[in-house]
Design a protein around this motif. Structure first.
Motif, PDB file in Angstrom:
ATOM      1  N   ASP A 121      -8.059   5.162  -8.911  1.00 42.90           N
ATOM      2  CA  ASP A 121      -7.892   5.585 -10.301  1.00 42.90           C
ATOM      3  C   ASP A 121      -7.915   7.104 -10.448  1.00 42.90           C
ATOM      4  N   TYR A 122      -8.673   7.794  -9.590  1.00 41.00           N
ATOM      5  CA  TYR A 122      -8.888   9.230  -9.772  1.00 41.00           C
ATOM      6  C   TYR A 122      -8.715  10.042  -8.490  1.00 41.00           C
ATOM      7  N   ALA A 123      -8.113   9.430  -7.457  1.00 37.85           N
ATOM      8  CA  ALA A 123      -7.982  10.115  -6.167  1.00 37.85           C
ATOM      9  C   ALA A 123      -6.524  10.359  -5.799  1.00 37.85           C
ATOM     10  N   ILE A 124      -6.331  11.376  -4.995  1.00 37.35           N
ATOM     11  CA  ILE A 124      -5.067  11.647  -4.323  1.00 37.35           C
ATOM     12  C   ILE A 124      -5.292  11.313  -2.855  1.00 37.35           C
ATOM     13  N   GLY A 125      -4.377  10.563  -2.263  1.00 38.18           N
ATOM     14  CA  GLY A 125      -4.516  10.143  -0.874  1.00 38.18           C
ATOM     15  C   GLY A 125      -3.537  10.849   0.044  1.00 38.18           C
ATOM     16  N   ILE A 126      -4.075  11.425   1.112  1.00 33.57           N
ATOM     17  CA  ILE A 126      -3.252  12.075   2.137  1.00 33.57           C
ATOM     18  C   ILE A 126      -3.490  11.357   3.463  1.00 33.57           C
ATOM     19  N   GLU A 127      -2.430  10.844   4.031  1.00 36.65           N
ATOM     20  CA  GLU A 127      -2.481  10.190   5.339  1.00 36.65           C
ATOM     21  C   GLU A 127      -2.040  11.176   6.406  1.00 36.65           C
ATOM     22  N   LEU A 128      -2.821  11.277   7.465  1.00 39.86           N
ATOM     23  CA  LEU A 128      -2.446  12.065   8.642  1.00 39.86           C
ATOM     24  C   LEU A 128      -1.985  11.102   9.726  1.00 39.86           C
ATOM     25  N   GLU A 129      -0.875  11.412  10.365  1.00 39.37           N
ATOM     26  CA  GLU A 129      -0.442  10.582  11.477  1.00 39.37           C
ATOM     27  C   GLU A 129      -1.433  10.803  12.611  1.00 39.37           C
ATOM     28  N   LYS A 160       0.340   9.995 -10.551  1.00 39.62           N
ATOM     29  CA  LYS A 160       0.346   8.533 -10.563  1.00 39.62           C
ATOM     30  C   LYS A 160      -0.713   7.999  -9.600  1.00 39.62           C
ATOM     31  N   ARG A 161      -1.001   6.724  -9.701  1.00 35.91           N
ATOM     32  CA  ARG A 161      -2.044   6.058  -8.923  1.00 35.91           C
ATOM     33  C   ARG A 161      -1.421   5.382  -7.696  1.00 35.91           C
ATOM     34  N   ALA A 162      -1.571   6.020  -6.530  1.00 34.18           N
ATOM     35  CA  ALA A 162      -1.133   5.405  -5.268  1.00 34.18           C
ATOM     36  C   ALA A 162      -2.182   4.383  -4.841  1.00 34.18           C
ATOM     37  N   TRP A 163      -1.783   3.458  -3.992  1.00 38.83           N
ATOM     38  CA  TRP A 163      -2.659   2.368  -3.566  1.00 38.83           C
ATOM     39  C   TRP A 163      -3.128   2.605  -2.135  1.00 38.83           C
ATOM     40  N   HIS A 164      -4.068   3.534  -1.968  1.00 40.09           N
ATOM     41  CA  HIS A 164      -4.509   3.951  -0.631  1.00 40.09           C
ATOM     42  C   HIS A 164      -5.971   3.675  -0.334  1.00 40.09           C
ATOM     43  N   ALA A 165      -6.814   3.628  -1.332  1.00 44.16           N
ATOM     44  CA  ALA A 165      -8.262   3.571  -1.084  1.00 44.16           C
ATOM     45  C   ALA A 165      -8.797   2.155  -0.952  1.00 44.16           C
ATOM     46  N   VAL A 181       0.845  -1.194   0.000  1.00 40.65           N
ATOM     47  CA  VAL A 181       0.000   0.000   0.000  1.00 40.65           C
ATOM     48  C   VAL A 181       0.881   1.245   0.000  1.00 40.65           C
ATOM     49  N   SER A 182       0.256   2.359  -0.324  1.00 35.96           N
ATOM     50  CA  SER A 182       0.952   3.642  -0.300  1.00 35.96           C
ATOM     51  C   SER A 182      -0.099   4.741  -0.262  1.00 35.96           C
ATOM     52  N   ALA A 183       0.374   5.930  -0.064  1.00 33.36           N
ATOM     53  CA  ALA A 183      -0.444   7.134  -0.212  1.00 33.36           C
ATOM     54  C   ALA A 183       0.449   8.131  -0.928  1.00 33.36           C
ATOM     55  N   HIS A 184      -0.135   9.181  -1.420  1.00 36.17           N
ATOM     56  CA  HIS A 184       0.691  10.207  -2.035  1.00 36.17           C
ATOM     57  C   HIS A 184       1.488  10.952  -0.967  1.00 36.17           C
ATOM     58  N   PHE A 185       0.813  11.267   0.155  1.00 33.73           N
ATOM     59  CA  PHE A 185       1.437  12.076   1.198  1.00 33.73           C
ATOM     60  C   PHE A 185       1.152  11.504   2.577  1.00 33.73           C
ATOM     61  N   PHE A 186       2.089  11.763   3.487  1.00 32.74           N
ATOM     62  CA  PHE A 186       1.940  11.441   4.902  1.00 32.74           C
ATOM     63  C   PHE A 186       2.327  12.696   5.669  1.00 32.74           C
ATOM     64  N   ILE A 187       1.388  13.215   6.473  1.00 33.60           N
ATOM     65  CA  ILE A 187       1.648  14.402   7.277  1.00 33.60           C
ATOM     66  C   ILE A 187       1.811  13.975   8.729  1.00 33.60           C
ATOM     67  N   GLN A 188       3.019  14.153   9.242  1.00 32.99           N
ATOM     68  CA  GLN A 188       3.331  13.756  10.604  1.00 32.99           C
ATOM     69  C   GLN A 188       2.731  14.741  11.605  1.00 32.99           C
ATOM     70  N   ARG A 189       2.735  14.373  12.872  1.00 32.80           N
ATOM     71  CA  ARG A 189       2.162  15.215  13.931  1.00 32.80           C
ATOM     72  C   ARG A 189       2.853  16.582  13.976  1.00 32.80           C
ATOM     73  N   THR A 190       4.118  16.627  13.605  1.00 26.70           N
ATOM     74  CA  THR A 190       4.889  17.871  13.626  1.00 26.70           C
ATOM     75  C   THR A 190       4.555  18.788  12.448  1.00 26.70           C
ATOM     76  N   GLY A 191       3.829  18.267  11.471  1.00 29.44           N
ATOM     77  CA  GLY A 191       3.542  19.014  10.254  1.00 29.44           C
ATOM     78  C   GLY A 191       4.498  18.687   9.124  1.00 29.44           C
ATOM     79  N   ALA A 192       5.509  17.875   9.388  1.00 28.69           N
ATOM     80  CA  ALA A 192       6.429  17.459   8.323  1.00 28.69           C
ATOM     81  C   ALA A 192       5.676  16.564   7.336  1.00 28.69           C
ATOM     82  N   ILE A 193       6.004  16.728   6.053  1.00 30.15           N
ATOM     83  CA  ILE A 193       5.356  15.939   5.000  1.00 30.15           C
ATOM     84  C   ILE A 193       6.375  15.014   4.358  1.00 30.15           C
ATOM     85  N   ILE A 194       5.939  13.798   4.099  1.00 28.16           N
ATOM     86  CA  ILE A 194       6.695  12.869   3.262  1.00 28.16           C
ATOM     87  C   ILE A 194       5.808  12.576   2.053  1.00 28.16           C
TER      88      ILE A 194
END
Length: 183
Positions: A113-121, A95-100, A75-88
């Motif tokens: 197919d058509y979404a951007i995924g953002i993960e929050l810690e 591209k198609r991340a595998w998050h949904a 699995v993956s997401a496009h972005f991961f936002i840590q508690r500190t606000g840092a982004i990976i």
């Protein structure tokens, strides 16, 4: 805070950790949905690099009993936002991340197919940090500027596209505040 999206789909000024867990979107498909998730590994524990290892297929199954149940998932997401606000950033946004996973929005299946995924810690029940909201709002504005098909009505939680299967970002996510800042 302002983010710039490069032509190759990466956000300038954020840490890039490429995940192998992505593929091309269907031909001609541009992102038109933004999905907010939460994740913490092990569940309820913040900090560390377990999420990064998970999204890059390097999670050591022997480090925690929970990891044994998920270490082989891809699995993956496009972005991961840590508690500190840092982004990976793990996947370029075009591209198609595998998050949904198994998902549907407005009758259309396969949201990856058509979404951007953002993960929050975080978790469904613990408040997200002020820094996370600030970064999420700035990142959302940049994404909406690049992809006009993502309107405020096309920003949802994982729970909205996979009801009964997923609950994130949970009751602790302040949708009213987030949406008001985007207006």
């Amino acid at each position: 805070m302002e983010f710039v999206i490069s032509e190759d789909g990466w956000i300038s000024g954020v840490r890039k950790v490429p995940s192998p867990n992505f593929n091309d979107r269907p031909e001609g498909e541009e992102p038109s949905l933004l999905v907010i998730h939460n994740i913490s590994l092990p569940p309820g524990q913040f900090g560390g690099n377990a999420v990064e290892k998970f999204f890059t297929n390097n999670l050591p199954a022997d480090q925690h009993p929970f990891f044994q149940t998920i270490a082989k998932l891809t699995v993956s997401a496009h972005f991961f936002i840590q508690r500190t606000g840092a982004i990976i950033q793990f996947v370029p946004i075009h591209k198609r991340a595998w998050h949904a996973g198994v998902s549907s929005f407005e009758g259309r299946e396969n949201c990856n197919d058509y979404a951007i995924g953002i993960e929050l810690e975080g978790t469904d029940v613990e408040q997200y940090s002020r820094e996370q909201y600030e970064v999420l709002i700035a990142l959302t504005r940049a994404i909406m500027g690049r992809y006009p098909g993502i309107s405020s009505g096309r920003i949802v939680g994982h729970s909205d596209i996979a009801p009964g299967r997923k609950t994130d970002p949970g009751a602790s996510f302040d949708w009213s505040y987030y949406r008001a800042q985007l207006a």
